[in-house]
Design a protein around this motif. Structure first.
Motif, short mmCIF file in Angstrom:
data_model
loop_
_atom_site.label_atom_id
_atom_site.label_comp_id
_atom_site.label_asym_id
_atom_site.label_seq_id
_atom_site.Cartn_x
_atom_site.Cartn_y
_atom_site.Cartn_z
N GLU A 125 0.75 -0.75 -0.28
CA GLU A 125 -0.21 0.12 0.03
C GLU A 125 0.94 1.66 0.21
O GLU A 125 1.92 1.21 0.21
N GLU A 126 0.44 2.15 -0.44
CA GLU A 126 1.18 2.91 -0.05
C GLU A 126 0.26 4.39 -0.15
O GLU A 126 -1.61 4.73 -0.71
N THR A 127 0.61 5.46 0.63
CA THR A 127 -0.10 7.37 0.98
C THR A 127 0.43 7.80 -0.26
O THR A 127 1.52 8.34 -0.03
N LEU A 128 0.01 8.55 -1.54
CA LEU A 128 0.07 9.55 -2.33
C LEU A 128 -0.21 11.21 -2.33
O LEU A 128 -1.11 11.05 -2.09
N ARG A 129 1.17 11.70 -1.61
CA ARG A 129 0.81 12.91 -1.30
C ARG A 129 0.25 13.98 -1.78
O ARG A 129 1.29 13.74 -3.00
N HIS A 130 -0.71 14.65 -2.21
CA HIS A 130 -0.56 16.03 -3.24
C HIS A 130 -0.40 17.66 -2.25
O HIS A 130 -1.27 18.04 -1.59
N SER A 131 0.67 17.97 -2.65
CA SER A 131 0.75 19.44 -1.63
C SER A 131 0.03 20.29 -1.93
O SER A 131 -1.33 20.14 -3.57
N THR A 132 -0.22 21.79 -1.52
CA THR A 132 -1.48 22.81 -2.15
C THR A 132 -1.24 23.00 -3.45
O THR A 132 -2.61 23.07 -3.89
N GLU A 133 -0.14 23.23 -4.00
CA GLU A 133 -0.01 23.58 -4.99
C GLU A 133 -0.10 22.64 -5.90
O GLU A 133 -0.94 23.56 -7.22
N GLU A 134 -0.28 21.78 -6.48
CA GLU A 134 -0.44 20.77 -7.16
C GLU A 134 -2.42 20.25 -7.18
O GLU A 134 -2.85 20.52 -8.61
N ILE A 135 -2.62 20.79 -6.01
CA ILE A 135 -4.46 20.33 -6.37
C ILE A 135 -5.06 21.91 -6.82
O ILE A 135 -5.45 22.15 -7.57
N ALA A 136 -4.23 22.81 -6.51
CA ALA A 136 -4.72 24.72 -6.51
C ALA A 136 -5.04 24.76 -8.28
O ALA A 136 -5.44 25.83 -8.62
N GLN A 137 -4.00 23.56 -8.52
CA GLN A 137 -4.11 23.65 -10.47
C GLN A 137 -5.38 23.89 -11.38
O GLN A 137 -5.18 24.17 -12.03
N TYR A 138 -5.92 22.84 -10.37
CA TYR A 138 -7.55 22.32 -10.96
C TYR A 138 -8.80 22.72 -10.22
O TYR A 138 -8.31 23.25 -9.56
N ALA A 139 -9.26 23.24 -11.66
CA ALA A 139 -10.40 23.96 -11.09
C ALA A 139 -11.61 23.36 -9.92
O ALA A 139 -12.39 23.78 -9.30
N SER A 140 -11.80 22.18 -10.54
CA SER A 140 -12.65 21.21 -9.78
C SER A 140 -11.99 19.91 -9.69
O SER A 140 -10.95 19.44 -9.70
N ILE A 141 -13.25 19.18 -8.46
CA ILE A 141 -11.91 18.24 -8.48
C ILE A 141 -11.97 16.82 -9.61
O ILE A 141 -11.15 16.31 -9.43
N VAL A 142 -13.42 17.21 -10.79
CA VAL A 142 -13.03 16.06 -11.28
C VAL A 142 -11.79 16.47 -12.36
O VAL A 142 -11.46 15.61 -13.18
N ASP A 143 -11.79 17.70 -12.03
CA ASP A 143 -10.36 17.73 -13.33
C ASP A 143 -9.02 17.29 -12.63
O ASP A 143 -8.00 17.48 -13.85
N GLN A 144 -9.10 16.62 -11.83
CA GLN A 144 -7.81 16.10 -10.75
C GLN A 144 -7.80 14.98 -11.07
O GLN A 144 -6.94 14.33 -11.39
N LYS A 145 -8.91 13.72 -12.49
CA LYS A 145 -8.70 12.93 -12.14
C LYS A 145 -7.29 12.22 -13.55
O LYS A 145 -7.14 11.44 -13.14
N ASP A 146 -6.90 12.62 -13.91
CA ASP A 146 -5.61 12.16 -14.61
C ASP A 146 -4.42 12.50 -14.69
O ASP A 146 -3.70 11.84 -14.96
N PHE A 147 -4.21 13.23 -13.63
CA PHE A 147 -3.35 13.92 -12.98
C PHE A 147 -2.70 12.40 -11.34
O PHE A 147 -2.29 12.01 -11.40
N ARG A 148 -4.48 12.76 -11.46
CA ARG A 148 -4.09 11.40 -9.99
C ARG A 148 -3.96 10.10 -10.29
O ARG A 148 -3.41 8.87 -10.08
#
Length: 355
Positions: free
Chosen positions: A28-51
């Motif tokens: 198992e692994e917990t992949l951390r995302h910085s605030t800066e990484e998440i802030a690039q996306y306007a909505s949660i679903v927009d994060q899909k390809d990144f995640r």
């Protein structure tokens, strides 16, 4: 034949994944995302390809052959209210995850990512017991104010998982038992499980029931109305008092029960009193759910992180042990619970639910 599964549990700033062979965790692994990484996306679903890409990159780094998977499982999100169970990620379910049927939350990505990765290798994708599980009987919805019905918001995944674990250990079907299940973590939920359905439960987010490490639970409604219209607080500030800064946070300045235990052991009488109040409130909730089940309770199950606190569990047994015997499953293992939900369908123990 052993069955390999990929489990995806997205949080607001992390994506937790696990790979299992049957119920054995391979890694198992917990992949951390910085605030800066998440802030690039306007909505949660927009994060899909990144995640999705960081999940695939990790599997590649682990030298894991994605084509060896038989199933991919995601954490369920803010769908419409549905009965508990394991759901295939159908087109309709996928669409409601994308639009956020009951709100935007990172968990919505669980089913979306599961479906995309599963489709790419031609295997099924599922979600299991999302937080929107709603099996309340009609009379459980009455609050006293028609515009404010009681709602089902609780730790469905863990409550259902430990209830089914207990049933399996007893050699009995889950749908043959009456159980009161107590989840104690950052939030607290107490549910009445009658023959496989949670017919009543305390709203663990912003509703009723005991206070918790960071949530207020039920509060005097008249006084709350006066606070709201006092002019001293904004709507956001009042809500934060109820969810986030309530409970132990408000009384003793911490939401970590290990800190509370340390304070009590060091002679802090205030912390001891607050913990005793918490124990009594949870015990009252157990009693309430026992009444929902007409006193016919086969077992009281205590789970969640606070179940590691022996003093809390002992206090609950002292106050509510007359109702039924206790079984304690400390902590919660969401990845394993998601795996087990999929395995029950894949092995033919349960049928997949239709959304």
């Amino acid at each position: 034949m052993a069955m390999k599964s990929l489990i995806i549990n997205p949080g607001s700033t992390s994506t937790k994944i696990g790979v299992f062979e049957d119920e054995t965790l391979l890694f198992e692994e917990t992949l951390r995302h910085s605030t800066e990484e998440i802030a690039q996306y306007a909505s949660i679903v927009d994060q899909k390809d990144f995640r999705k890409q960081i999940i695939l990159d990790l599997l590649h780094k682990k030298d894991f052959d994605i084509k060896s998977l038989q199933v991919v499982v995601g954490r369920g999100g803010m769908l419409k209210p549905i009965p508990g169970g394991t759901y295939a990620v159908s087109d309709a379910l996928l669409e409601d995850l994308k639009i956020g049927k009951q709100g935007q939350h990172a968990s919505n990505l669980g089913g979306i990512l599961a479906r995309e990765i599963a489709d790419s290798i031609g295997v099924p994708s599922y979600i299991v017991d999302p937080v929107v599980v709603d099996e309340l009987m009609p009379i459980s919805r009455y609050s006293g104010v028609p515009e404010l019905p009681r709602t089902s918001v609780f730790h469905a995944l863990n409550q259902k998982a430990v209830a089914k674990r207990y049933a399996k250990e007893q050699g009995k079907p889950y749908d043959s038992l009456n159980l009161v299940v107590v989840h104690m973590g950052g939030g607290v939920s107490v549910g009445a499980h009658q023959k496989g359905r949670v017919i009543d439960v305390f709203n663990a987010l912003d509703g009723d029931g005991a206070f918790s490490p960071e949530r207020a639970g039920a509060v005097p409604s008249g006084a709350l109305v006066k606070m709201c219209f006092s002019g001293q607080y904004s709507e956001k500030e009042v809500y934060k008092k109820l969810v986030g800064n309530g409970g132990f946070n408000a009384y003793v300045g911490t939401n970590d029960m290990r800190d509370v235990e340390k304070m009590v052991n060091e002679g802090d009488t205030k912390a001891a009193e607050v913990r005793d109040a918490f124990i009594m409130q949870v015990a009252k909730d157990i009693g309430s759910m026992a009444c929902v089940l007409c006193g016919k309770v086969d077992q009281i199950i205590v789970t969640g992180g606070i179940a590691y606190d022996k003093a809390v569990v002992a206090g609950l047994k002292e106050r509510a042990g007359f109702i039924a015997p206790f079984t304690v499953y400390p902590g919660e293992d969401e990845l394993l619970a998601l795996t087990q939900g999929a395995l029950r369908v894949m092995n033919g123990e349960e049928k997949a639910m239709e959304y």
